[in-house]
Write a protein that holds these residues in place. Structure first.
Motif, PDB file in Angstrom:
ATOM      1  N   LYS A   1      56.041  21.424 151.139  1.00  0.00           N
ATOM      2  CA  LYS A   1      57.413  21.750 150.756  1.00  0.00           C
ATOM      3  C   LYS A   1      58.377  20.621 151.095  1.00  0.00           C
ATOM      4  O   LYS A   1      59.273  20.298 150.311  1.00  0.00           O
ATOM      5  CB  LYS A   1      57.847  23.041 151.444  1.00  0.00           C
ATOM      6  CG  LYS A   1      57.018  24.259 151.059  1.00  0.00           C
ATOM      7  CD  LYS A   1      57.452  25.483 151.850  1.00  0.00           C
ATOM      8  CE  LYS A   1      56.595  26.689 151.501  1.00  0.00           C
ATOM      9  NZ  LYS A   1      56.967  27.886 152.301  1.00  0.00           N
ATOM     10  N   LYS A   2      58.206  20.013 152.269  1.00  0.00           N
ATOM     11  CA  LYS A   2      59.131  18.981 152.729  1.00  0.00           C
ATOM     12  C   LYS A   2      58.583  17.568 152.549  1.00  0.00           C
ATOM     13  O   LYS A   2      59.309  16.596 152.785  1.00  0.00           O
ATOM     14  CB  LYS A   2      59.478  19.211 154.199  1.00  0.00           C
ATOM     15  CG  LYS A   2      60.183  20.537 154.458  1.00  0.00           C
ATOM     16  CD  LYS A   2      60.507  20.698 155.934  1.00  0.00           C
ATOM     17  CE  LYS A   2      61.227  22.008 156.213  1.00  0.00           C
ATOM     18  NZ  LYS A   2      61.538  22.184 157.653  1.00  0.00           N
TER      19      LYS A   2
ATOM     20  N   ASN B   1      55.245  27.214 158.058  1.00  0.00           N
ATOM     21  CA  ASN B   1      55.114  25.828 158.538  1.00  0.00           C
ATOM     22  C   ASN B   1      54.753  25.708 160.019  1.00  0.00           C
ATOM     23  O   ASN B   1      54.951  24.643 160.617  1.00  0.00           O
ATOM     24  CB  ASN B   1      56.393  25.025 158.265  1.00  0.00           C
ATOM     25  CG  ASN B   1      56.672  24.875 156.786  1.00  0.00           C
ATOM     26  OD1 ASN B   1      55.758  24.937 155.972  1.00  0.00           O
ATOM     27  ND2 ASN B   1      57.922  24.683 156.427  1.00  0.00           N
TER      28      ASN B   1
ATOM     29  N   ASP C   1      57.435  10.746 156.848  1.00  0.00           N
ATOM     30  CA  ASP C   1      58.112  11.243 155.651  1.00  0.00           C
ATOM     31  C   ASP C   1      57.470  10.573 154.446  1.00  0.00           C
ATOM     32  O   ASP C   1      57.637   9.368 154.234  1.00  0.00           O
ATOM     33  CB  ASP C   1      59.603  10.932 155.718  1.00  0.00           C
ATOM     34  CG  ASP C   1      60.398  11.635 154.621  1.00  0.00           C
ATOM     35  OD1 ASP C   1      59.860  11.767 153.508  1.00  0.00           O
ATOM     36  OD2 ASP C   1      61.548  12.031 154.878  1.00  0.00           O
TER      37      ASP C   1
ATOM     38  N   ILE D   1      56.212  16.173 154.412  1.00  0.00           N
ATOM     39  CA  ILE D   1      56.000  15.601 155.743  1.00  0.00           C
ATOM     40  C   ILE D   1      54.506  15.593 156.056  1.00  0.00           C
ATOM     41  O   ILE D   1      53.815  16.602 155.883  1.00  0.00           O
ATOM     42  CB  ILE D   1      56.750  16.396 156.828  1.00  0.00           C
ATOM     43  CG1 ILE D   1      58.257  16.385 156.537  1.00  0.00           C
ATOM     44  CG2 ILE D   1      56.472  15.833 158.209  1.00  0.00           C
ATOM     45  CD1 ILE D   1      58.889  15.023 156.625  1.00  0.00           C
TER      46      ILE D   1
ATOM     47  N   ASP E   1      52.803  19.103 155.016  1.00  0.00           N
ATOM     48  CA  ASP E   1      53.799  20.100 154.655  1.00  0.00           C
ATOM     49  C   ASP E   1      54.210  19.805 153.216  1.00  0.00           C
ATOM     50  O   ASP E   1      54.986  18.878 152.955  1.00  0.00           O
ATOM     51  CB  ASP E   1      55.004  20.018 155.594  1.00  0.00           C
ATOM     52  CG  ASP E   1      56.040  21.095 155.314  1.00  0.00           C
ATOM     53  OD1 ASP E   1      56.013  21.683 154.217  1.00  0.00           O
ATOM     54  OD2 ASP E   1      56.892  21.342 156.184  1.00  0.00           O
TER      55      ASP E   1
END
Length: 346
Positions: A142-143, A187, A159, A145, A140
């Motif tokens: 954007k985050k 997502n 993370d 992850i 991911d």
């Protein structure tokens, strides 16, 4: 004549093998290395045994490839005639990797020994042990992850900014996971299984999947594992699913059945799927053929065959060049005339 391609790759000479193809078709070309750079390219754009994965960085300036043996990663500079920038050697085979930055400076590798290995500009930086064997990695962006689907049990999440595990998906399955992907905008996660089933999960609701597609449209209902899947880059509700039988099915997640089904004709597992709805062209590969076809009607627009087993395909952004990681020391470079797809992640 495409002068831009000559500026980017002056060492490549186009050779037209299909001059008699009917008008409107997309002939394929195999590029050969010529001139004084031949020896350097054959040495740099190669691995001792074979290459496994090859991907382009988000900024379009570098290619990263993993291979063996010994396990290593090689970085090539696109704007400098694919000049080798660096080689890093590892201690274990790499199953998959993701590029965490816009260039080559931040990377994460999924090793065969159940370990995540993080790299920075200086080299290997951090190791994180995984409880179980995993099928691949999904990121991911954007985050920050990283999703690590184990073969049979939990889907682990890491993370990347903190370098630690976060809440995992508690899943129990009798089928083995084979591949995964994440939708670039909403997502939603997709996981393929060797039973032919594809599950969809929302990271915000980790107790159960939000949807499921069963292998109900193909002949081999119970013996056709999912080998590859890819969400569309621009279309929010579409996904390509590739099977061991060589079938590729395009689904609209709002519909009850598939939108389109295509077979590459070789009865070999699908290894790579690249697509971009802005051009309506899909680039798909099985173990020996890369096929370009129209997603509206399934009509083939061109193809490339390889005498060696294809492990992975990377389409260079906006230039029509394909790089094939194959079961051969040399990474194969192909140019597909008139194909200029916008950026497709590796």
């Amino acid at each position: 004549m495409n002068t831009k391609r000559k500026e980017v790759f002056p060492f490549l000479k186009k050779r037209n093998k299909e001059k008699k193809e009917r008008e409107g078709s997309l002939p394929t070309h195999t590029d050969t290395f010529v001139g004084k750079k031949t020896g350097r390219l054959e040495r740099d754009l190669a691995f001792p045994l074979y290459s496994k994965k090859i991907k382009e960085t988000k900024d379009g300036n570098f290619l990263l490839a993993t291979g063996t043996y010994p396990p290593q990663i090689r970085c090539f500079e696109v704007q400098k005639n694919l000049e080798l920038k660096f080689v890093r050697h590892g201690t274990h085979e790499v199953k998959d990797f993701k590029i965490l930055s816009t260039n080559w400076e931040k990377l994460v590798f999924l090793r065969e020994d159940k370990t995540l290995e993080f790299h920075t500009k200086q080299g290997s930086f951090y190791f994180l042990k995984i409880p179980e064997q995993a099928s691949d990695l999904t990121l991911d962006t954007k985050k920050g992850i990283i999703y690590i689907p184990s073969l049979y049990r939990d889907i682990y999440t890491v993370d990347a900014t903190e370098g630690r595990f976060s809440n995992s998906f508690k899943v129990r399955s009798t089928s083995m996971r084979t591949c995964s992907d994440i939708h670039p905008s909403n997502n939603i996660l997709g996981f393929g299984y060797n039973s032919g089933r594809t599950e969809f999960w929302d990271p915000r609701a980790q107790s159960k999947p939000v949807g499921c597609l069963k292998n109900c449209t193909l002949k081999k209902k119970n013996l056709n594992p999912v080998s590859s899947l890819r969400f569309s880059e621009n279309h929010n509700v579409s996904i390509f699913i590739g099977y061991d039988s060589g079938d590729i099915v395009l689904y609209d997640l709002r519909a009850q059945g598939p939108v389109l089904s295509k077979n590459l004709g070789n009865n070999l597992p699908i290894t790579s799927i690249k697509n971009h709805f802005a051009t309506n062209i899909a680039v798909t590969a099985d173990l020996h053929t890369v096929s370009m076809w129209d997603i509206n009607n399934g009509k083939e627009k061109g193809f490339v065959k390889s005498p060696h087993k294809i492990n992975h395909v990377c389409q260079l952004r906006d230039k029509g060049f394909l790089f094939l990681s194959v079961e051969n020391p040399l990474i194969q470079v192909k140019f597909i005339k008139k194909i200029r797809l916008p950026g497709i992640p590796g």
